[in-house]
Design an enzyme around this catalytic site. Structure first.
Site, PDB file in Angstrom:
ATOM      1  N   THR A  11       1.532   4.649   8.414  1.00 30.06           N
ATOM      2  CA  THR A  11       2.450   5.300   7.092  1.00 30.06           C
ATOM      3  C   THR A  11       2.407   6.818   7.242  1.00 30.06           C
ATOM      4  O   THR A  11       1.250   7.248   7.397  1.00 30.06           O
ATOM      5  CB  THR A  11       2.057   4.640   5.571  1.00 30.06           C
ATOM      6  OG1 THR A  11       2.945   5.187   4.619  1.00 30.06           O
ATOM      7  CG2 THR A  11       0.577   5.016   5.296  1.00 30.06           C
ATOM      8  N   ASN A  13       2.900   8.064   4.107  1.00 31.09           N
ATOM      9  CA  ASN A  13       2.660   8.158   2.560  1.00 31.09           C
ATOM     10  C   ASN A  13       1.168   8.050   2.332  1.00 31.09           C
ATOM     11  O   ASN A  13       0.550   7.223   1.948  1.00 31.09           O
ATOM     12  CB  ASN A  13       3.374   6.946   1.745  1.00 31.09           C
ATOM     13  CG  ASN A  13       3.492   7.197   0.438  1.00 31.09           C
ATOM     14  OD1 ASN A  13       2.607   7.646  -0.215  1.00 31.09           O
ATOM     15  ND2 ASN A  13       4.602   6.706  -0.194  1.00 31.09           N
ATOM     16  N   GLU A  42      13.102   3.979   9.441  1.00 33.54           N
ATOM     17  CA  GLU A  42      13.189   2.772   8.346  1.00 33.54           C
ATOM     18  C   GLU A  42      14.666   2.384   8.261  1.00 33.54           C
ATOM     19  O   GLU A  42      15.335   3.143   7.995  1.00 33.54           O
ATOM     20  CB  GLU A  42      12.675   3.394   7.123  1.00 33.54           C
ATOM     21  CG  GLU A  42      12.433   2.079   6.200  1.00 33.54           C
ATOM     22  CD  GLU A  42      11.793   2.443   4.823  1.00 33.54           C
ATOM     23  OE1 GLU A  42      10.795   3.100   4.714  1.00 33.54           O
ATOM     24  OE2 GLU A  42      12.460   2.189   3.893  1.00 33.54           O
ATOM     25  N   ASP A  73       6.504  -2.104   3.462  1.00 30.81           N
ATOM     26  CA  ASP A  73       7.725  -1.560   2.829  1.00 30.81           C
ATOM     27  C   ASP A  73       7.564  -2.065   1.238  1.00 30.81           C
ATOM     28  O   ASP A  73       7.527  -3.228   1.153  1.00 30.81           O
ATOM     29  CB  ASP A  73       8.751  -1.979   3.604  1.00 30.81           C
ATOM     30  CG  ASP A  73      10.134  -1.066   3.142  1.00 30.81           C
ATOM     31  OD1 ASP A  73       9.879   0.038   3.419  1.00 30.81           O
ATOM     32  OD2 ASP A  73      11.188  -1.618   2.532  1.00 30.81           O
ATOM     33  N   SER A  74       7.923  -1.152   0.480  1.00 31.61           N
ATOM     34  CA  SER A  74       7.967  -1.311  -0.755  1.00 31.61           C
ATOM     35  C   SER A  74       9.307  -0.964  -1.762  1.00 31.61           C
ATOM     36  O   SER A  74      10.255  -0.295  -1.163  1.00 31.61           O
ATOM     37  CB  SER A  74       6.774  -0.782  -1.862  1.00 31.61           C
ATOM     38  OG  SER A  74       5.736  -1.060  -1.227  1.00 31.61           O
ATOM     39  N   PHE A 152       2.484   7.435  -8.224  1.00 28.45           N
ATOM     40  CA  PHE A 152       3.777   8.231  -7.357  1.00 28.45           C
ATOM     41  C   PHE A 152       4.981   7.612  -7.528  1.00 28.45           C
ATOM     42  O   PHE A 152       4.833   6.314  -8.247  1.00 28.45           O
ATOM     43  CB  PHE A 152       3.230   8.230  -5.850  1.00 28.45           C
ATOM     44  CG  PHE A 152       3.338   7.076  -5.198  1.00 28.45           C
ATOM     45  CD1 PHE A 152       2.148   6.127  -5.396  1.00 28.45           C
ATOM     46  CD2 PHE A 152       4.340   6.710  -4.302  1.00 28.45           C
ATOM     47  CE1 PHE A 152       2.237   4.918  -4.637  1.00 28.45           C
ATOM     48  CE2 PHE A 152       4.353   5.448  -3.743  1.00 28.45           C
ATOM     49  CZ  PHE A 152       3.173   4.488  -3.732  1.00 28.45           C
ATOM     50  N   GLY A 153       6.013   8.084  -7.055  1.00 34.76           N
ATOM     51  CA  GLY A 153       7.363   7.525  -6.895  1.00 34.76           C
ATOM     52  C   GLY A 153       7.867   7.009  -8.500  1.00 34.76           C
ATOM     53  O   GLY A 153       7.794   7.715  -9.287  1.00 34.76           O
ATOM     54  N   ARG A 181       1.346  -3.888  -4.313  1.00 35.39           N
ATOM     55  CA  ARG A 181       0.803  -3.544  -3.132  1.00 35.39           C
ATOM     56  C   ARG A 181      -0.561  -4.173  -2.980  1.00 35.39           C
ATOM     57  O   ARG A 181      -1.108  -4.622  -2.003  1.00 35.39           O
ATOM     58  CB  ARG A 181       0.453  -2.082  -3.022  1.00 35.39           C
ATOM     59  CG  ARG A 181      -0.056  -1.487  -1.733  1.00 35.39           C
ATOM     60  CD  ARG A 181       0.149  -0.027  -1.668  1.00 35.39           C
ATOM     61  NE  ARG A 181       1.516   0.369  -1.564  1.00 35.39           N
ATOM     62  CZ  ARG A 181       2.163   0.602  -2.512  1.00 35.39           C
ATOM     63  NH1 ARG A 181       1.764   1.176  -3.731  1.00 35.39           N
ATOM     64  NH2 ARG A 181       3.525   1.215  -2.304  1.00 35.39           N
TER      65      ARG A 181
HETATM   66  P1  IMP Z   1       8.899   2.957   0.873  1.00 36.52           P
HETATM   67  O1  IMP Z   1       8.011   1.614   0.895  1.00 36.52           O
HETATM   68  O2  IMP Z   1       8.019   4.056   1.407  1.00 36.52           O
HETATM   69  O3  IMP Z   1      10.137   2.534   1.642  1.00 36.52           O
HETATM   70  O4  IMP Z   1       8.951   3.171  -0.639  1.00 36.52           O
HETATM   71  C1  IMP Z   1      10.389   3.096  -1.280  1.00 36.52           C
HETATM   72  C2  IMP Z   1      10.277   4.121  -2.515  1.00 36.52           C
HETATM   73  O5  IMP Z   1       9.659   3.277  -3.373  1.00 36.52           O
HETATM   74  C3  IMP Z   1       9.775   5.281  -2.196  1.00 36.52           C
HETATM   75  O6  IMP Z   1      10.817   6.344  -3.114  1.00 36.52           O
HETATM   76  C4  IMP Z   1       8.337   5.300  -2.955  1.00 36.52           C
HETATM   77  O7  IMP Z   1       7.953   6.603  -3.361  1.00 36.52           O
HETATM   78  C5  IMP Z   1       8.601   4.091  -4.036  1.00 36.52           C
HETATM   79  N1  IMP Z   1       7.383   3.440  -3.919  1.00 36.52           N
HETATM   80  C6  IMP Z   1       6.743   2.715  -3.139  1.00 36.52           C
HETATM   81  N2  IMP Z   1       5.598   2.061  -3.668  1.00 36.52           N
HETATM   82  C7  IMP Z   1       5.546   2.613  -4.943  1.00 36.52           C
HETATM   83  C8  IMP Z   1       4.561   2.225  -5.953  1.00 36.52           C
HETATM   84  O8  IMP Z   1       3.387   1.555  -5.588  1.00 36.52           O
HETATM   85  N3  IMP Z   1       4.709   2.944  -7.047  1.00 36.52           N
HETATM   86  C9  IMP Z   1       5.790   3.617  -7.261  1.00 36.52           C
HETATM   87  N4  IMP Z   1       6.874   3.826  -6.439  1.00 36.52           N
HETATM   88  C10 IMP Z   1       6.552   3.492  -5.210  1.00 36.52           C
END
Ligand code: IMP
Length: 192
Positions: A11, A13, A42, A73-74, A152-153, A181
């Protein structure tokens, strides 16, 4: 004592790395997580599961990794918005951020603010093995305003059910206990 199993978390991130390392240090003494900041493309697909699977397949086809590895992926799925932003969570966060989501939700009250956070971990024992998926979810609601300095996010607007706290108001260890997660990664640990 059997040797520690080494697995690679791919990752870019750093926040995800911090959470996974914290959880592995606390709960997986027989596993070492290595981090590789390999930036794979992605795909914009309709299901988070498909994005995770295709990403892992892309990496193993490239044969870039020699050890067992996983990616994840989230996404945030807001029930009143039919699961939006879901697999488009990264794009939407970059474009409108938490303020934009709060605006979209401004006429939604109570139950209408329900949301699910979802993580899909895709694990490959080797480049020859198809990915195995592990899904973790966390139920909650979109907070009325941004709260908390951690995480974050979308963490400052995701209020975990029954706690009254956003993920950004929890420590990494507290978030890991209940988060999408944490749940998905624990399923991988059980499998290993
Ligand atoms: P990705 O899994 O990196 O594609 O994440 C998708 C979006 O969701 C991104 O903007 C991340 O910052 C946000 N994100 C992913 N995981 C989390 C989390 O655990 N908490 C808050 N935001 C998240």
């Amino acid at each position: 004592m059997s040797p520690k199993k080494e697995i690679v978390f791919i990752t870019t991130n750093e926040n995800k790395v911090k959470e996974i390392q914290d959880l592995a240090n606390a709960e997986a003494k027989n596993i070492t997580i290595e981090h590789l900041g390999y930036d794979y493309p992605e795909l914009q697909l309709e299901e988070i599961e498909s994005v995770a699977k295709e990403s892992a397949d892309y990496i193993r086809e490239k044969r870039a990794i020699k050890k067992p590895f996983f990616i994840e992926d989230s996404g945030l799925l807001i029930h009143a918005l039919n699961g939006f932003p879901g697999p488009f969570s990264a794009f939407v966060f970059d474009k409108i951020g938490n303020e934009g989501i709060l605006k979209l939700m401004s006429d939604k009250k109570g139950e209408e603010r329900k949301a699910t956070f979802k993580t899909v971990v895709a694990f490959c024992e080797s480049a020859k093995n198809a990915p195995i998926l592990f899904v973790g979810t966390a139920e909650g609601k979109i907070a009325e305003k941004i709260r908390g300095k951690g995480g974050f996010g979308y963490d400052p607007i995701f209020e975990f059910e029954g706690t009254g706290k956003t993920f950004a108001e929890l420590s990494t260890t507290e978030k890991n206990k209940i988060s999408h997660r944490g749940r998905a990664f624990r399923k991988l640990l059980d499998f290993l």
